[in-house]
Every structure is written in structure tokens, then in C-alpha cells.
Design an enzyme around this catalytic site. Structure first.
Site, PDB file in Angstrom:
ATOM      1  N   CYS A  91       0.811  -1.224   0.000  1.00 40.80           N
ATOM      2  CA  CYS A  91       0.000   0.000   0.000  1.00 40.80           C
ATOM      3  C   CYS A  91       0.843   1.273   0.000  1.00 40.80           C
ATOM      4  O   CYS A  91       0.380   2.325  -0.441  1.00 40.80           O
ATOM      5  CB  CYS A  91      -0.924   0.026   1.209  1.00 40.80           C
ATOM      6  SG  CYS A  91      -1.822  -1.503   1.486  1.00 40.80           S
ATOM      7  N   HIS A 343      -8.787   3.038  -2.971  1.00 38.88           N
ATOM      8  CA  HIS A 343      -7.383   2.821  -2.600  1.00 38.88           C
ATOM      9  C   HIS A 343      -6.707   1.980  -3.680  1.00 38.88           C
ATOM     10  O   HIS A 343      -6.440   0.798  -3.485  1.00 38.88           O
ATOM     11  CB  HIS A 343      -7.355   2.126  -1.237  1.00 38.88           C
ATOM     12  CG  HIS A 343      -6.008   1.724  -0.737  1.00 38.88           C
ATOM     13  ND1 HIS A 343      -4.824   2.286  -1.189  1.00 38.88           N
ATOM     14  CD2 HIS A 343      -5.644   0.794   0.204  1.00 38.88           C
ATOM     15  CE1 HIS A 343      -3.809   1.722  -0.559  1.00 38.88           C
ATOM     16  NE2 HIS A 343      -4.278   0.809   0.281  1.00 38.88           N
ATOM     17  N   CYS A 373      -1.140   2.806   6.384  1.00 42.60           N
ATOM     18  CA  CYS A 373      -0.822   1.450   6.817  1.00 42.60           C
ATOM     19  C   CYS A 373      -0.413   0.625   5.599  1.00 42.60           C
ATOM     20  O   CYS A 373      -0.684   1.008   4.453  1.00 42.60           O
ATOM     21  CB  CYS A 373      -2.012   0.815   7.525  1.00 42.60           C
ATOM     22  SG  CYS A 373      -3.491   0.627   6.519  1.00 42.60           S
TER      23      CYS A 373
END
EC number: 2.3.1.16
Length: 387
Positions: A91, A343, A373
Site C-alpha cells: 500500500c 485505494h 498502513c
């Protein structure tokens, strides 16, 4: 050591992954479009003088495989002499791309870089081809590789109720819709051609995934998505699935001055940390604390925060433990976040940093912090300072 400045920052609209605007547009094209756009917006930068391109992408297979950074650069007709590399910290990939390029500039190995990231989650799903080593089960719970269950764990540990999650998720959509209506995203979005529901080519200059009609009541009607018996995390309180890219033009401060380019901000500090994979969503807390320590700042010094909303259940514990609950509507994710915008994994670090820079300028904030995160237990953070 050279100071690293951000000269420009842009992104595509966020397209819906399932049958959305970019269903016929490839990840390389989204990336190449932003590379070309940054250079056309900054004509004093000769493409041949770029020292490197750092591009985040998580699922490096199919159209995103074989070094998508280089493929996109070739599509963008950037001179062959300019190298390009694809970066993967899950991520945090495009924020890691920013960190890698910044370090190259700091030590004098580069003066001008393009950084960014992309993920087409409609073409290359998050779990495509994933095959965890069986031996990991000796050290890490299987559920630690299931992001939704790690969010459930954090919710239980921190007393985050279903209602709190739904209220935060509704806030994300409402704020993103309000920001769109007010034109606040116009400074960062570069229009991209996609296709409407009938397959007709159309120019998109706004995010497709925001649901302005979202309410707490509509979210409360959804079933738990990951733990059907005792769960509180739903699809509505999780980050949307979207396709998109984001990019930045960064330089050494001396190079920007030499070319007469106005720097929007400089990188004050950077940090990456590890944490327990079972609570991977907690990574922004230690990452932000370390970045602030390196910057010589406190949480109170930061005027605006962008915290990637993987799940409401993980964002709220981070906000709580960073001491920001009472500042939520003054400082945190003021234009909504990934619950509303989605995302796209390799894109998000550059996306939230781009949004942060615009918020810092709009609110005349000296310092801003972007953090996120990272799956399997990491966190990443960057402190920016306006110049």
C-alpha cells in the site's frame, strides 16, 4: 545534504474498478498520461534531464508487470536515456517511490525525478496470483494476510463500534462530495479519457467512486464483509475498489531555483516502520511518531493530516492514538479519503500526498503529514513543509 522540493503534483480521477470509466484504459496509459502531463505543465524541464523515474505498483503482473515504470515512460515518449524503476511496498508503494527518489536527490545522485504510482484493480485484482509460503503459518496467523480481518482485530482492541465506523465512512463520502462540488480537487486532477456505461469515449475530470448519497443509515443496512458472525467491518466502511494513478515532479532545491521553478513544499522527514501483521492497520501511528521525531516537530505542529482510509476500523484507532480525535474535523482527511475515493494500491501514497499539498496551500498550513498502513504489518509517513 540537498533539500528535496515538490514542484508539481497531480493525479487522475479515481475510476470505479467494476465496470467503471477506465475499464478499457490500461494502467500503463494512466501512468504515461501523468508523466506527459507533468512535463507539459512544466515546460522548462527538459525530459532528457530527468535523472530517474520511480513508480509504485503492487500487483506487478499482466499489464502492470515487467517494470511498468519503464513501459509507461516509453509510452510517454520520454527519452530512452532516462531510466525508470517500479517500487513495491504494498500500500505504501508510491510513497516509498517518493522516499527513494528523495534520498537519491539528498545524496547528490539525482537532481530531478518523476515519482508516482498506479494500480488498475479492475484489470489486476488485489489477490491475483498471490501464493503465500506455507511456512509463514508457523510465525504469522493466516488471518494476518486478510486485511479485513486485521481491521476487525483493531476494532475489537480499541473499542471501535459499528456505529463509529459507519459515521466515519459517511463522513468520508460527504466530505469528498463537498470537496468535488467546491472544486477543491480541480487543482490536482488531470482529466483522462475513459468510457461511459454505453461504451462511449468520454473525458473524465472528477472522481467516479464517491457516493454523495451515503448516510449512516444506509451504511448500517450492510452486512459484515469479513466476519459474518461477529464482524463490524462492511464494504461500506472499507476503502472502495478503484483504478487510478498519481504523480509528482520533485527536485533538489538548488535545481528548482536554477530553473526558476516555484517549489510548493519540501520534504521535512520520512519514516517507515514495521508492526504486528495482525494489526497491520496500526502502522501509521509509529510511522508518524518516528517521522515527527526526525522532523523535530510535535503532533500539534502539523496543520493538516492525510491518513489513508483502508478501513474505518483501522483509521479510527490511529486517529485516537495520535491524539487527533478532538481535531478530526479541523485537521484530518478534510476532503474525505479512500473510503470514498478508493485505494488503488500503488497509487495511494502519491495520491494522499498530492491532496495534502493542496490542503496545506488552501489552509495556509506550514506543516502537513501523510501516512498510511501497509499490508503484513508496516507503516509509512512523510512530513511536508511549505516553502
Amino acid at each position: 545534504m540537498e533539500k528535496v522540493v515538490i514542484v508539481d503534483a497531480i493525479r487522475t480521477p479515481m475510476g470505479r474498478s467494476k465496470g467503471g470509466a477506465f475499464r478499457h484504459v490500461r494502467a500503463e496509459d494512466l501512468s504515461a498520461h501523468l508523466m506527459r502531463s507533468l512535463l507539459s505543465r512544466n515546460p522548462s524541464v527538459d525530459p532528457a534531464t530527468l535523472d530517474d523515474i520511480y513508480w509504485g505498483c503492487v500487483q506487478q503482473t499482466l499489464e502492470q508487470g515487467f517494470n511498468i515504470a519503464r513501459n509507461a515512460a516509453l509510452l510517454a515518449e520520454i527519452p530512452h536515456s532516462v531510466p525508470a524503476t517500479t517500487v513495491n511496498r504494498l500500500c505504501g508503494s508510491s510513497m516509498q517511490a517518493l522516499h527513494d527518489a528523495a534520498r537519491a536527490i539528498m545524496v547528490g545522485d539525482a537532481r530531478t525525478c518523476l515519482i508516482g504510482g498506479v494500480e488498475h484493480m479492475g484489470h489486476v485484482p488485489m489477490s491475483h496470483g498471490v501464493d503465500f509460503h506455507p511456512g509463514l503459518s508457523r510465525n504469522v496467523a493466516k488471518a494476518a494476510g486478510m486485511m479485513g480481518l486485521t481491521a476487525e482485530m483493531l476494532a475489537r482492541m480499541h473499542g471501535i463500534s459499528r456505529e463509529m465506523q459507519d459515521r466515519f465512512a459517511a463522513r468520508s463520502h460527504q466530505r469528498a462530495a463537498a470537496a468535488t462540488q467546491a472544486g477543491h480537487f480541480a487543482a490536482e486532477i488531470v482529466a483522462v479519457c475513459g468510457h461511459d456505461a454505453d461504451g462511449v469515449l468520454k473525458r473524465y475530470d472528477a472522481d467516479e467512486v464517491i457516493r454523495p448519497e451515503t448516510t449512516v443509515e444506509s451504511l448500517m443496512a450492510l452486512r459484515p464483509a469479513f466476519d459474518p458472525v461477529d464482524g463490524t467491518v462492511t464494504a461500506g466502511s472499507s476503502s472502495a475498489l478503484s483504478d487510478g494513478a498519481a504523480a509528482m515532479l520533485i527536485m533538489s532545491g538548488s535545481q528548482a531555483r536554477q530553473q526558476g521553478l516555484k517549489a510548493r513544499a519540501r520534504i521535512r522527514s520520512m519514516a517507515v516502520v514495521g508492526c504486528d501483521p495482525s494489526i497491520m492497520g496500526y502502522g501509521p501511528v509509529p510511522a508518524s511518531q518516528l517521522a515527527l521525531k526526525r522532523a523535530g516537530l510535535s503532533i500539534a505542529d502539523i496543520g493538516v493530516f492525510e491518513l489513508n482510509e483502508a478501513f474505518a476500523a483501522q483509521t479510527l484507532p490511529c486517529i485516537k492514538d495520535l491524539g487527533l480525535m478532538d481535531k478530526l474535523d479541523e485537521k484530518v482527511n478534510l476532503n474525505g479519503g479512500a473510503i470514498a475515493l478508493g485505494h488503488p494500491l500503488g497509487c495511494s501514497g502519491a495520491r494522499i500526498s498530492t491532496t495534502l499539498l493542496n490542503l496545506m496551500e488552501r489552509r495556509d498550513a506550514q506543516f502537513g503529514l501523510a501516512t498510511m498502513c501497509i499490508g503484513l504489518g508496516q507503516g509509512i509517513a512523510t512530513v511536508f513543509e511549505r516553502i
